[in-house]
Design a protein around this motif. Structure first.
Motif, PDB file in Angstrom:
ATOM      1  N   ALA A 131       0.829  -1.210   0.000  1.00  0.00           N
ATOM      2  CA  ALA A 131       0.000   0.000   0.000  1.00  0.00           C
ATOM      3  C   ALA A 131       0.860   1.255   0.000  1.00  0.00           C
ATOM      4  O   ALA A 131       2.032   1.226   0.385  1.00  0.00           O
ATOM      5  N   CYS A 132       0.257   2.359  -0.410  1.00  0.00           N
ATOM      6  CA  CYS A 132       0.944   3.647  -0.417  1.00  0.00           C
ATOM      7  C   CYS A 132       1.378   4.018   1.002  1.00  0.00           C
ATOM      8  O   CYS A 132       0.606   3.904   1.949  1.00  0.00           O
ATOM      9  N   ARG A 133       2.622   4.473   1.121  1.00  0.00           N
ATOM     10  CA  ARG A 133       3.145   4.890   2.422  1.00  0.00           C
ATOM     11  C   ARG A 133       3.401   6.395   2.479  1.00  0.00           C
ATOM     12  O   ARG A 133       4.099   6.873   3.356  1.00  0.00           O
ATOM     13  N   PHE A 134       2.837   7.113   1.527  1.00  0.00           N
ATOM     14  CA  PHE A 134       3.112   8.542   1.448  1.00  0.00           C
ATOM     15  C   PHE A 134       1.813   9.345   1.349  1.00  0.00           C
ATOM     16  O   PHE A 134       1.690  10.241   0.529  1.00  0.00           O
ATOM     17  N   ALA A 135       0.851   8.992   2.207  1.00  0.00           N
ATOM     18  CA  ALA A 135      -0.443   9.675   2.157  1.00  0.00           C
ATOM     19  C   ALA A 135      -0.304  11.175   2.372  1.00  0.00           C
ATOM     20  O   ALA A 135      -1.079  11.960   1.822  1.00  0.00           O
ATOM     21  N   GLU A 136       0.688  11.597   3.159  1.00  0.00           N
ATOM     22  CA  GLU A 136       0.852  13.030   3.416  1.00  0.00           C
ATOM     23  C   GLU A 136       1.179  13.783   2.131  1.00  0.00           C
ATOM     24  O   GLU A 136       0.910  14.991   2.027  1.00  0.00           O
ATOM     25  N   VAL A 137       1.724  13.091   1.129  1.00  0.00           N
ATOM     26  CA  VAL A 137       2.013  13.706  -0.172  1.00  0.00           C
ATOM     27  C   VAL A 137       0.932  13.368  -1.179  1.00  0.00           C
ATOM     28  O   VAL A 137       0.351  14.243  -1.830  1.00  0.00           O
ATOM     29  N   CYS A 138       0.638  12.075  -1.320  1.00  0.00           N
ATOM     30  CA  CYS A 138      -0.259  11.610  -2.382  1.00  0.00           C
ATOM     31  C   CYS A 138      -1.706  12.046  -2.173  1.00  0.00           C
ATOM     32  O   CYS A 138      -2.484  12.085  -3.130  1.00  0.00           O
ATOM     33  N   SER A 139      -2.105  12.377  -0.943  1.00  0.00           N
ATOM     34  CA  SER A 139      -3.481  12.806  -0.695  1.00  0.00           C
ATOM     35  C   SER A 139      -3.703  14.279  -1.017  1.00  0.00           C
ATOM     36  O   SER A 139      -4.833  14.755  -1.009  1.00  0.00           O
ATOM     37  N   GLN A 140      -2.636  15.003  -1.327  1.00  0.00           N
ATOM     38  CA  GLN A 140      -2.783  16.417  -1.663  1.00  0.00           C
ATOM     39  C   GLN A 140      -3.447  16.585  -3.036  1.00  0.00           C
ATOM     40  O   GLN A 140      -3.421  15.686  -3.868  1.00  0.00           O
TER      41      GLN A 140
END
Length: 314
Positions: A131-140
């Motif tokens: 799974a994606c581990r960079f939600a702080e970036v990818c959710s923008q």
């Protein structure tokens, strides 16, 4: 009228004590300030405890990977619905049956954004195995220059999330690919067998009753192509190479996402289509028998107009 020798009741005595306390030094300005400060600190601690308890419940229910997406999910039109459908599969299948569960899963995936699918925990273009581990970036929100579209192929930790997602772990074997700045998307549920696979393109079922390969491709941001079962009477028909999902000779399904039309090209006896691919040139489809043949730049096996209505051609 109160008689001076009458003993006070408990209520009267308590009222007198309260009046004395208000008038006394315990209720001076400094004391009141301390009490207000103490109350504010107690409220803050209670709020922090409630937040911790809520976070623990979210992690227990959804896992830390999903919780990291909560900012986006609070704004997403279908993200939470998709998560509920995905995480509660056993209960929902028992309620509505497997057929309806699969259909609804395809419908929700066809409505979801790339960020919604990333929040599900599927693998993506960056890492298909986790799974994606960079939600702080990818959710923008993605940054799109004026007059341009969102990039069709997105890879890595990037605002807006990747453009492709693969499910390596569940029995549904989901494959979602966005195209043309996310204006189009394909949703394939392979489900362990070509005869059980289901495909949606822009929310419309495509290739029903056909045996589908495990994955397809977008050509020219408009045409989704996927290999399907070939003719049984082809002279080269037989078992394919190890690891392939279909028999040796296959047909090619082409879906025009802009027009919503589908055609199926069937190889003739003289055409050895083991891995047919499409190249789009000036409104015409050049069909090659293999990827290697297209890369070599030779003559195609067939050239077809791509603006024709629905047709199954031989």
């Amino acid at each position: 009228m109160k008689w001076p020798w009458r003993a006070k009741t408990k209520a009267e005595a308590k009222a007198d004590q309260s009046a004395d306390a208000i008038d006394g030094p315990a209720f001076d300005a400094e004391s009141i300030g301390k009490r207000i400060q103490a109350r504010m600190e107690a409220d803050a601690k209670a709020a922090a405890a409630a937040e911790r308890a809520g976070h623990e419940r979210m992690v227990e229910r959804w896992g830390t990977g999903v919780v990291d997406w909560r900012g986006w999910l609070a704004r997403s039109p279908v993200g939470v619905d998709l998560l509920h459908w995905w995480f509660d599969e056993a209960e929902l299948t028992a309620l509505v049956g497997e057929e309806r569960y699969v259909e609804r899963l395809g419908e929700l995936l066809s409505q979801a954004s790339a960020r919604d699918i990333a929040a599900m925990g599927l693998g993506c273009n960056r890492r298909v195995d986790r799974a994606c581990r960079f939600a702080e970036v990818c959710s923008q929100d993605p940054v799109v220059p004026p007059g341009e579209k969102l990039a069709s192929y997105r890879h890595g930790e990037i605002p807006g999330a990747c453009s492709g997602f693969i499910d390596c772990w569940s029995k549904h074997e989901i494959d979602v690919t966005f195209a043309d700045g996310d204006d189009h998307r394909s949703v394939l549920l392979f489900r362990d067998h070509p005869g059980e696979a289901r495909l949606w393109v822009d929310g419309v079922r495509v290739g029903e009753c056909e045996w589908l390969d495990k994955g397809g491709f977008w050509e020219d941001e408009r045409y989704f192509t996927i290999r399907i079962e070939g003719p049984k009477d082809h002279p080269e028909q037989g078992l394919g190479e190890m690891g392939r999902q279909l028999y040796n000779i296959v047909s090619l399904l082409i879906h025009d996402a802009e027009r919503g039309t589908t055609r199926i090209l069937v190889p003739e006896a003289t055409e050895s289509w083991t891995d047919p691919v499409l190249a789009v040139r000036d409104g015409w489809g050049w069909v090659y028998p293999t990827r290697e043949a297209r890369a070599a730049g030779g003559a195609p096996d067939r050239v077809v107009p791509l603006e024709e209505p629905d047709a199954r051609t031989g």
